[in-house]
Design an enzyme around this catalytic site. Structure first.
Site, PDB file in Angstrom:
ATOM      1  N   GLY A  70       0.817  -1.213   0.000  1.00 30.40           N
ATOM      2  CA  GLY A  70       0.000   0.000   0.000  1.00 30.40           C
ATOM      3  C   GLY A  70       0.850   1.262   0.000  1.00 30.40           C
ATOM      4  O   GLY A  70       0.529   2.238  -0.689  1.00 30.40           O
ATOM      5  N   SER A  71       1.933   1.249   0.771  1.00 31.23           N
ATOM      6  CA  SER A  71       2.773   2.452   0.869  1.00 31.23           C
ATOM      7  C   SER A  71       3.354   2.820  -0.494  1.00 31.23           C
ATOM      8  O   SER A  71       3.314   3.981  -0.901  1.00 31.23           O
ATOM      9  CB  SER A  71       3.909   2.231   1.867  1.00 31.23           C
ATOM     10  OG  SER A  71       3.389   1.946   3.147  1.00 31.23           O
ATOM     11  N   ASN A 151      -7.822   4.173   8.754  1.00 33.03           N
ATOM     12  CA  ASN A 151      -7.245   3.003   9.419  1.00 33.03           C
ATOM     13  C   ASN A 151      -7.337   3.064  10.936  1.00 33.03           C
ATOM     14  O   ASN A 151      -7.225   2.051  11.603  1.00 33.03           O
ATOM     15  CB  ASN A 151      -5.785   2.806   8.992  1.00 33.03           C
ATOM     16  CG  ASN A 151      -4.989   4.081   9.024  1.00 33.03           C
ATOM     17  OD1 ASN A 151      -5.340   5.066   8.390  1.00 33.03           O
ATOM     18  ND2 ASN A 151      -3.913   4.082   9.787  1.00 33.03           N
ATOM     19  N   GLN A 179      -7.731   0.083   3.573  1.00 32.26           N
ATOM     20  CA  GLN A 179      -8.606  -0.473   4.617  1.00 32.26           C
ATOM     21  C   GLN A 179      -9.971  -0.895   4.074  1.00 32.26           C
ATOM     22  O   GLN A 179     -10.730  -1.576   4.766  1.00 32.26           O
ATOM     23  CB  GLN A 179      -8.815   0.559   5.739  1.00 32.26           C
ATOM     24  CG  GLN A 179      -7.582   0.813   6.580  1.00 32.26           C
ATOM     25  CD  GLN A 179      -7.195  -0.369   7.461  1.00 32.26           C
ATOM     26  OE1 GLN A 179      -8.019  -1.214   7.811  1.00 32.26           O
ATOM     27  NE2 GLN A 179      -5.928  -0.448   7.824  1.00 32.26           N
ATOM     28  N   GLY A 200      -2.238  -6.308   0.088  1.00 30.75           N
ATOM     29  CA  GLY A 200      -2.644  -7.698   0.304  1.00 30.75           C
ATOM     30  C   GLY A 200      -2.851  -8.094   1.756  1.00 30.75           C
ATOM     31  O   GLY A 200      -3.781  -8.837   2.076  1.00 30.75           O
ATOM     32  N   HIS A 201      -1.999  -7.579   2.653  1.00 30.70           N
ATOM     33  CA  HIS A 201      -2.049  -8.098   4.024  1.00 30.70           C
ATOM     34  C   HIS A 201      -3.188  -7.535   4.866  1.00 30.70           C
ATOM     35  O   HIS A 201      -3.345  -7.905   6.027  1.00 30.70           O
ATOM     36  CB  HIS A 201      -0.693  -7.922   4.719  1.00 30.70           C
ATOM     37  CG  HIS A 201      -0.350  -6.538   5.162  1.00 30.70           C
ATOM     38  ND1 HIS A 201      -0.457  -6.146   6.478  1.00 30.70           N
ATOM     39  CD2 HIS A 201       0.131  -5.468   4.494  1.00 30.70           C
ATOM     40  CE1 HIS A 201      -0.044  -4.887   6.589  1.00 30.70           C
ATOM     41  NE2 HIS A 201       0.311  -4.452   5.392  1.00 30.70           N
ATOM     42  N   CYS A 324       1.945   2.280  13.081  1.00 33.64           N
ATOM     43  CA  CYS A 324       3.087   3.121  12.740  1.00 33.64           C
ATOM     44  C   CYS A 324       3.355   4.170  13.809  1.00 33.64           C
ATOM     45  O   CYS A 324       4.474   4.622  13.972  1.00 33.64           O
ATOM     46  CB  CYS A 324       2.840   3.824  11.413  1.00 33.64           C
ATOM     47  SG  CYS A 324       1.961   2.807  10.259  1.00 33.64           S
TER      48      CYS A 324
END
Ligand SMILES: *Cc1c(COP(=O)(O)O)cnc(C)c1O
Length: 395
Positions: A70-71, A151, A179, A200-201, A324
């Site tokens: 995603g980042s 998130n 999300q 994916g995660h 984070c």
């Protein structure tokens, strides 16, 4: 009891995704760029995964770019729109104060590189007003980037309305949907989304893999130079097992979407009801316009970190703010953006559920959290001041 309630941080891989990956690792080791049969077998598997991901999003397969997560997708989307905007003299970017750091930090960097950034406020409900987006758009606006779902507090943004405004004003619209995808319905074409990031995660797929969807006709700049993979827009030999695992997880999530949403949101609502019984507590974010699995509370007079550690001892794994920021002492930028004072924002608890959680687990959380909150308040100097009336309750 062991309860994993940090699904916004990451999810456990589904057996379907693990099977797909294992099979892929055992049977498909080729490089899709190779012309021989082993390579072409890998190319076929890659193409099938690309088509599956596209179908799940309502996109065409040639609008899908695989990234490392995603980042990276957020970085590429934003930098790309900024670069192509700048070529036409457009150096203004619009976003919100509650974005993920992958978006906020990219924007901050672009600001230092000469771009102008407008970060919109959200209401106390954690939702951005589409009218504010419309007002912020200027002649030189190159991009609007607004997350689909937050998130930390789970709020769902009015993406359809925002995308429609951007379309009318001819401004590129990107959404960080990390999300949202696999948790709520998403259809990029029907919703007029120009660019979308996913990971994916966050839906029971593997880590280190994501997607940037880019609508046909929207130019894309590459962040990583090298070979011609991903139609020349993202160099590097494709991570085929992860791509296959992510596609399998996404297909499964979309197939079970309605059923899971109903099941998970029922548990969410019960958990919200149960935790609301704690005095001087508050639910963060709109009660209904939120992700099916997100519960985020503040408890006055305590530190979120202490609460988390004691919950962990009871087998309950949760989070305070985002993964984070935990570890840093700054309160969440999202909680500050919805108007919470620093001292209250420190006492937050995020519980994020998935279809594997059970109603029994929810009842256990409802029993344990108030006990731990009382314990912490009893030893808290801040709570004592509040109780003695030396300080005023905020919530
Ligand atoms: C997790 C997350 C990301 C980052 O995705 P990675 O695949 O971990 O890089 C970006 N945006 C949001 C909203 C997220 O929740």
């Amino acid at each position: 009891m062991y309860i994993y309630a940090d699904n916004a941080g990451t999810t456990k891989m589904s057996p379907v995704a693990i099977d797909a990956m294992t099979k892929c690792m055992n049977e498909v080791f080729g490089n899709p760029s190779s012309l021989h049969s082993t390579g072409q077998r890998a190319a076929e598997v890659l193409q099938k995964a690309r088509e599956d991901v596209a179908e799940a999003l309502g996109a065409d397969f040639n609008e899908i770019y695989f990234t490392s997560g995603g980042s990276e997708a957020d970085n590429q989307a934003i930098r790309s729109a900024a670069l192509f905007g700048a070529k036409k003299g457009k150096k203004h970017l619009i976003s919100t104060k509650i974005e993920h750091h992958a978006v906020l930090h990219t924007l901050k960097k672009l600001e230092r590189e000469g771009f102008e950034v407008t970060l919109l406020d959200v209401g106390a409900d954690g939702i951005v007003d589409p009218a504010d987006v419309e007002k912020a758009i200027r002649e030189d606006t190159a991009l609007v980037t607004i997350m689909y779902a937050n998130n930390e507090i789970g709020t769902l943004q009015p993406i359809d309305e925002i995308a429609k405004i951007c379309k009318e004003k001819k401004v590129t619209f990107h959404t960080d949907a990390v999300q949202a995808v696999g948790h709520v319905p998403v259809n990029v074409h029907a919703q007029n989304i120009d660019m979308l990031s996913l990971s994916g995660h966050k839906f029971h797929g593997p880590k280190g893999i994501g997607v940037l969807y880019v609508r046909k006709g929207v130019p894309l700049f590459n962040l990583i130079e090298g070979g011609a993979q991903e139609r020349g827009r993202r160099a590097g030999t494709e991570n085929i097992p992860a791509i296959v695992g992510m596609a399998a997880a996404l297909k499964e999530a979309v197939a079970n979407l309605d059923e899971n949403m109903a099941k998970i949101s029922a548990m969410r609502d019960r958990l919200i009801e149960g935790l609301s019984q704690v005095e001087h507590s508050r639910l963060n974010g709109d009660a209904k316009k939120r992700l099916p699995g997100n519960v985020n509370f503040c408890f006055e007079g305590i530190e979120g970190e202490s609460l988390l550690l004691l919950l962990d001892e009871k087998g309950i794994e949760a989070s305070s703010g985002s993964a984070c920021t935990s570890g840093s002492l700054d309160p969440s930028h999202v909680l500050l953006a919805i108007g919470l004072p620093h001292e209250v924002a420190h006492g937050s608890l995020r519980l994020t559920l998935c279809e594997e959680n059970t109603p029994e687990q929810i009842e256990y959380i409802i029993k344990e959290v108030p006990e731990i909150v009382s314990y912490l308040r009893n030893i808290s100097p801040v709570w004592e001041e509040l109780e003695k009336g030396e300080k005023k309750h905020v919530i």
